[in-house]
Design a protein around this motif. Structure first.
Motif, PDB file in Angstrom:
ATOM      1  N   LYS A 158       0.829  -1.204   0.000  1.00 11.84           N
ATOM      2  CA  LYS A 158       0.000   0.000   0.000  1.00 11.84           C
ATOM      3  C   LYS A 158       0.864   1.254   0.000  1.00 11.84           C
ATOM      4  CE  LYS A 158      -4.146  -1.825   2.185  1.00 11.84           C
ATOM      5  NZ  LYS A 158      -5.014  -1.767   3.353  1.00 11.84           N
ATOM      6  N   LYS A 159       2.023   1.172   0.675  1.00 11.17           N
ATOM      7  CA  LYS A 159       2.923   2.320   0.744  1.00 11.17           C
ATOM      8  C   LYS A 159       3.621   2.558  -0.590  1.00 11.17           C
ATOM      9  CE  LYS A 159       3.996   1.740   5.637  1.00 11.17           C
ATOM     10  NZ  LYS A 159       5.067   1.370   6.577  1.00 11.17           N
ATOM     11  N   GLU A 160       3.994   1.485  -1.243  1.00 10.78           N
ATOM     12  CA  GLU A 160       4.755   1.585  -2.491  1.00 10.78           C
ATOM     13  C   GLU A 160       3.985   0.888  -3.598  1.00 10.78           C
ATOM     14  OE1 GLU A 160       8.438  -0.427  -2.005  1.00 10.78           O
ATOM     15  OE2 GLU A 160       8.956   0.658  -0.202  1.00 10.78           O
ATOM     16  N   LYS A 161       3.943   1.506  -4.732  1.00 12.07           N
ATOM     17  CA  LYS A 161       3.405   0.818  -5.904  1.00 12.07           C
ATOM     18  C   LYS A 161       4.592   0.243  -6.644  1.00 12.07           C
ATOM     19  CE  LYS A 161      -0.937   1.437  -5.496  1.00 12.07           C
ATOM     20  NZ  LYS A 161      -1.851   0.367  -5.356  1.00 12.07           N
ATOM     21  N   ASN A 162       4.499  -1.031  -7.001  1.00 13.81           N
ATOM     22  CA  ASN A 162       5.659  -1.705  -7.579  1.00 13.81           C
ATOM     23  C   ASN A 162       6.062  -1.128  -8.933  1.00 13.81           C
ATOM     24  OD1 ASN A 162       3.449  -2.532  -8.916  1.00 13.81           O
ATOM     25  ND2 ASN A 162       3.692  -4.705  -8.532  1.00 13.81           N
ATOM     26  N   ALA A 163       7.375  -1.141  -9.176  1.00  8.96           N
ATOM     27  CA  ALA A 163       7.903  -0.659 -10.444  1.00  8.96           C
ATOM     28  C   ALA A 163       9.330  -1.135 -10.691  1.00  8.96           C
ATOM     29  CB  ALA A 163       7.865   0.857 -10.470  1.00  8.96           C
ATOM     30  N   VAL A 164       9.685  -2.277 -10.151  1.00 18.00           N
ATOM     31  CA  VAL A 164      11.028  -2.795 -10.347  1.00 18.00           C
ATOM     32  C   VAL A 164      10.951  -3.926 -11.365  1.00 18.00           C
ATOM     33  CG1 VAL A 164      12.914  -4.025  -9.205  1.00 18.00           C
ATOM     34  CG2 VAL A 164      11.747  -2.150  -8.049  1.00 18.00           C
ATOM     35  N   PRO A 165      11.880  -3.994 -12.309  1.00 16.48           N
ATOM     36  CA  PRO A 165      11.838  -5.061 -13.303  1.00 16.48           C
ATOM     37  C   PRO A 165      11.944  -6.438 -12.651  1.00 16.48           C
ATOM     38  CG  PRO A 165      13.668  -3.553 -13.717  1.00 16.48           C
ATOM     39  CD  PRO A 165      12.993  -3.108 -12.469  1.00 16.48           C
ATOM     40  N   VAL A 166      11.320  -7.399 -13.301  1.00 19.91           N
ATOM     41  CA  VAL A 166      11.358  -8.767 -12.798  1.00 19.91           C
ATOM     42  C   VAL A 166      12.762  -9.307 -12.997  1.00 19.91           C
ATOM     43  CG1 VAL A 166      10.459 -11.084 -13.123  1.00 19.91           C
ATOM     44  CG2 VAL A 166       8.936  -9.133 -13.320  1.00 19.91           C
ATOM     45  N   GLU A 167      13.330  -9.844 -11.926  1.00 25.12           N
ATOM     46  CA  GLU A 167      14.632 -10.480 -12.024  1.00 25.12           C
ATOM     47  C   GLU A 167      14.451 -11.966 -11.784  1.00 25.12           C
ATOM     48  OE1 GLU A 167      16.219  -9.248  -7.706  1.00 25.12           O
ATOM     49  OE2 GLU A 167      15.767  -7.667  -9.110  1.00 25.12           O
ATOM     50  N   ASN A 168      15.488 -12.692 -11.819  1.00 24.13           N
ATOM     51  CA  ASN A 168      15.383 -14.141 -11.708  1.00 24.13           C
ATOM     52  C   ASN A 168      15.176 -14.567 -10.263  1.00 24.13           C
ATOM     53  OD1 ASN A 168      15.340 -16.795 -12.286  1.00 24.13           O
ATOM     54  ND2 ASN A 168      17.450 -16.957 -12.939  1.00 24.13           N
ATOM     55  N   LYS A 177      12.713 -15.717 -20.060  1.00 21.38           N
ATOM     56  CA  LYS A 177      12.738 -14.461 -19.315  1.00 21.38           C
ATOM     57  C   LYS A 177      11.568 -13.573 -19.743  1.00 21.38           C
ATOM     58  CE  LYS A 177      15.551 -10.506 -18.156  1.00 21.38           C
ATOM     59  NZ  LYS A 177      16.504  -9.556 -18.650  1.00 21.38           N
ATOM     60  N   GLU A 178      11.337 -13.494 -21.039  1.00 17.30           N
ATOM     61  CA  GLU A 178      10.230 -12.697 -21.578  1.00 17.30           C
ATOM     62  C   GLU A 178       8.891 -13.217 -21.049  1.00 17.30           C
ATOM     63  OE1 GLU A 178       8.737  -9.622 -24.115  1.00 17.30           O
ATOM     64  OE2 GLU A 178      10.787 -10.091 -23.536  1.00 17.30           O
ATOM     65  N   GLU A 179       8.747 -14.534 -21.027  1.00 15.46           N
ATOM     66  CA  GLU A 179       7.520 -15.153 -20.530  1.00 15.46           C
ATOM     67  C   GLU A 179       7.294 -14.806 -19.054  1.00 15.46           C
ATOM     68  OE1 GLU A 179       7.347 -19.534 -19.838  1.00 15.46           O
ATOM     69  OE2 GLU A 179       5.796 -19.414 -21.399  1.00 15.46           O
ATOM     70  N   ARG A 180       8.357 -14.928 -18.229  1.00 15.08           N
ATOM     71  CA  ARG A 180       8.239 -14.606 -16.794  1.00 15.08           C
ATOM     72  C   ARG A 180       7.856 -13.147 -16.591  1.00 15.08           C
ATOM     73  NH1 ARG A 180      12.925 -17.935 -16.198  1.00 15.08           N
ATOM     74  NH2 ARG A 180      14.256 -16.104 -16.215  1.00 15.08           N
ATOM     75  N   GLU A 181       8.473 -12.254 -17.357  1.00 20.67           N
ATOM     76  CA  GLU A 181       8.177 -10.829 -17.217  1.00 20.67           C
ATOM     77  C   GLU A 181       6.729 -10.521 -17.578  1.00 20.67           C
ATOM     78  OE1 GLU A 181      11.110  -8.638 -19.453  1.00 20.67           O
ATOM     79  OE2 GLU A 181      12.687  -9.115 -18.017  1.00 20.67           O
ATOM     80  N   LYS A 182       6.260 -11.092 -18.675  1.00 20.38           N
ATOM     81  CA  LYS A 182       4.877 -10.840 -19.093  1.00 20.38           C
ATOM     82  C   LYS A 182       3.883 -11.441 -18.095  1.00 20.38           C
ATOM     83  CE  LYS A 182       5.773 -10.181 -23.962  1.00 20.38           C
ATOM     84  NZ  LYS A 182       5.220  -8.856 -24.138  1.00 20.38           N
ATOM     85  N   LEU A 183       4.198 -12.626 -17.600  1.00 18.43           N
ATOM     86  CA  LEU A 183       3.338 -13.252 -16.602  1.00 18.43           C
ATOM     87  C   LEU A 183       3.305 -12.426 -15.323  1.00 18.43           C
ATOM     88  CD1 LEU A 183       1.505 -15.561 -15.742  1.00 18.43           C
ATOM     89  CD2 LEU A 183       3.547 -16.863 -15.120  1.00 18.43           C
ATOM     90  N   MET A 184       4.476 -11.955 -14.870  1.00 17.32           N
ATOM     91  CA  MET A 184       4.512 -11.130 -13.653  1.00 17.32           C
ATOM     92  C   MET A 184       3.778  -9.803 -13.858  1.00 17.32           C
ATOM     93  SD  MET A 184       5.515 -12.762 -11.167  1.00 17.32           S
ATOM     94  CE  MET A 184       5.226 -11.355 -10.124  1.00 17.32           C
ATOM     95  N   ASN A 185       3.893  -9.222 -15.031  1.00 15.32           N
ATOM     96  CA  ASN A 185       3.140  -7.994 -15.310  1.00 15.32           C
ATOM     97  C   ASN A 185       1.649  -8.261 -15.221  1.00 15.32           C
ATOM     98  OD1 ASN A 185       5.381  -6.361 -15.633  1.00 15.32           O
ATOM     99  ND2 ASN A 185       5.503  -6.719 -17.832  1.00 15.32           N
TER     100      ASN A 185
END
Length: 188
Positions: free
Chosen positions: A84-94, A113-121
């Motif tokens: 609630k304090k922070e809205k996320n904005a850090v790239p997905v890492e491994n 990596k692309e798949e993980r990033e899109k899924l996390m988004n």
């Protein structure tokens, strides 16, 4: 020794028991906190705060066999406050602890990596309650019953959150060119 026996020793002030429980839960808890907030450093703060709260209140746990649900209840509530304090904005890492061989094809690694990033988004686009439910269910392999205890919800509410979260993820991913063929093949 069973986990519940370590929990009992922890309740009696045994430092060794604490470190054994810490080692058992730290990676999954950090991953969960990271997935909820999208920030590794915030995840580390959440992990630390969760274990502090765990130590302070371990004697209040009446049934040592329910430690996992009790622990994740503390973790998710702490993560919720931080989110609630922070809205996320850090790239997905491994953070998924996948071990990739040196021999693997670089295109395959890139696509994973692309798949993980899109899924996390897509997961990050869910509201916080649905996101926590999805993370606990799929990434921590918790049952509906365990999630209900961890989040202080009814089992029906957890099932509902899973249903609607899956539906939202499906809708989001089916329009993404990267997932288009795979999502439609599996679900429809």
């Amino acid at each position: 020794m069973e986990e519940s026996e370590w929990i009992q020793k922890m309740q009696q002030g045994d430092d060794t028991a604490f470190f054994i429980i810490y080692e058992k839960y730290k990676n999954a808890a950090l991953r969960t906190a990271y997935l909820i907030t999208g920030n590794r450093y915030t995840g580390e703060d959440i992990l630390q705060e969760t274990f502090v709260q765990c130590c302070l209140h371990i004697k209040e746990l009446k049934d040592p066999t329910t430690f996992k649900a009790w622990f994740y209840k503390i973790l998710t509530r702490t993560a919720w406050k931080f989110a609630k304090k922070e809205k996320n904005a850090v790239p997905v890492e491994n953070i998924f602890e996948t071990i990739e061989s040196i021999e693997e094809d670089s295109e395959k690694v890139y696509l994973q990596k692309e798949e993980r990033e899109k899924l996390m988004n897509a997961i990050n686009s869910l509201d916080i309650k649905q996101r926590i439910t999805i993370i606990l269910y799929y990434y921590n392999e918790m049952s509906v019953s365990e999630i209900a205890k961890a989040t202080g919800s009814m089992e029906g509410t957890v099932k509902s959150r899973l249903f609607f979260a899956r539906k939202k993820l499906y809708q989001k991913l089916k329009t993404d060119a990267f997932f288009k063929g795979r999502v439609c093949e599996k679900n429809g």
